[in-house]
Enzyme design. Structure first.
Site, short mmCIF file in Angstrom:
data_model
loop_
_atom_site.label_atom_id
_atom_site.label_comp_id
_atom_site.label_asym_id
_atom_site.label_seq_id
_atom_site.Cartn_x
_atom_site.Cartn_y
_atom_site.Cartn_z
N ASP A 15 0.85 -1.18 0.00
CA ASP A 15 0.00 0.00 0.00
C ASP A 15 0.89 1.24 0.00
O ASP A 15 1.73 1.40 0.89
CB ASP A 15 -0.90 -0.02 1.24
CG ASP A 15 -1.99 1.02 1.19
OD1 ASP A 15 -2.37 1.44 0.08
OD2 ASP A 15 -2.49 1.41 2.27
N ASP A 129 -3.29 2.73 -5.87
CA ASP A 129 -2.19 2.80 -4.89
C ASP A 129 -1.96 1.53 -4.09
O ASP A 129 -1.27 1.57 -3.07
CB ASP A 129 -2.42 3.97 -3.93
CG ASP A 129 -3.69 3.81 -3.09
OD1 ASP A 129 -4.50 2.90 -3.40
OD2 ASP A 129 -3.86 4.59 -2.14
N GLU A 130 -2.52 0.41 -4.52
CA GLU A 130 -2.32 -0.83 -3.76
C GLU A 130 -2.36 -2.05 -4.65
O GLU A 130 -3.06 -2.08 -5.66
CB GLU A 130 -3.34 -0.96 -2.62
CG GLU A 130 -4.78 -1.04 -3.10
CD GLU A 130 -5.77 -1.26 -1.97
OE1 GLU A 130 -5.46 -2.03 -1.04
OE2 GLU A 130 -6.86 -0.67 -2.03
#
Length: 257
Positions: A15, A129-130
């Site tokens: 993350d 974003d992960e």
């Protein structure tokens, strides 16, 4: 053989730390360490300059926008994603407010994922974003639970993109995602099934991905505040109160399944 493989599975959740804000800090390094909020209108064009070289302060904002993200320096004031910008301005009036630049965020997202793909071939994209990454069978993962590989990924992303990330490694996605959130920013958390009682059960129920505000409030009215208290509940009791499917999920999630 399947049970044995499951027992030795190692999956990572990676993350990015305050992703949008961190991308903006690459553009405006002079703002590093300051309370910074991304939100409101979108930037009209990628790389739109700041008017007169002066950044807008959150106290000067007027409108109905919400916080997209905030740096860790802003979070102790109570500023977080989804909060109305006017309310955030009352909590942290001196914070810098920047508009979002999604073209740049997408470019940086592709960049960090390319780094991962060059090191670990099996990756599941879960958003800008992960990602989840399959660590099972990678060299030395059996020996250290995946710590060295997580450190290698973290360092490579930092060197190639200038961005930081946090990584959790665990037997499954549920625990890996929870682990990645335990030591932000730039944390690496390694979890095994044997860590459940000491490290997971004391946490509040909301830390489980899948327990939202409504479920958390309902559990609280039943006297259940922590994951450990949830784990002590009987399956039939949970099914009766939350429905068969979600009741089963709550029980399994509390036991890290």
């Amino acid at each position: 053989a399947g049970t044995d493989a499951a027992a030795h599975r190692r999956v990572a959740h990676l993350d990015m730390d305050a992703f949008y804000a961190s991308v903006e800090l690459l553009r405006y390094p002079e703002l590093t360490g300051l309370p910074l909020v991304i939100g409101g209108r979108r930037r009209r064009a990628a790389g739109e300059p700041v008017a007169g070289g002066v950044h807008q302060r959150l106290r000067d904002y007027a409108g109905r926008g919400v916080v997209t993200t905030a740096t860790y320096a802003a979070r102790p004031f109570g500023v977080h994603s989804g909060l109305g910008l006017m309310k955030a301005a009352r909590l942290c009036p001196d914070a810098i407010l920047l508009p979002a630049d999604f073209d740049e965020y997408r470019r940086c997202s592709r960049a960090f994922k390319e780094v991962i793909a060059g090191i670990t071939p099996v990756m599941e994209d879960r958003g800008i974003d992960e990602v989840y990454i399959e660590f099972t069978g990678a060299p030395d993962v059996e020996a250290d639970g995946g710590r060295a590989l997580a450190q290698r990924l973290q360092q490579a992303i930092q060197e190639r993109t200038g961005l930081g990330c946090s990584i959790g490694v665990a037997p499954n996605k549920l625990l890996a995602k929870l682990a990645s959130e335990l030591h932000k920013p730039r944390g690496i958390t390694i979890l095994f099934e044997s860590d459940l009682a000491a490290r997971i059960w004391p946490l509040p129920c909301r830390r489980l991905n899948g327990i939202g505000p409504k479920a958390e409030a309902r559990l609280a009215t039943l006297g259940i505040q922590t994951i450990g208290e949830l784990a002590r509940c009987k399956r039939p009791w949970l099914r009766e109160r939350f429905g068969r499917s979600y009741g089963e999920w709550l029980y399994a999630a509390a036991w890290g399944w």
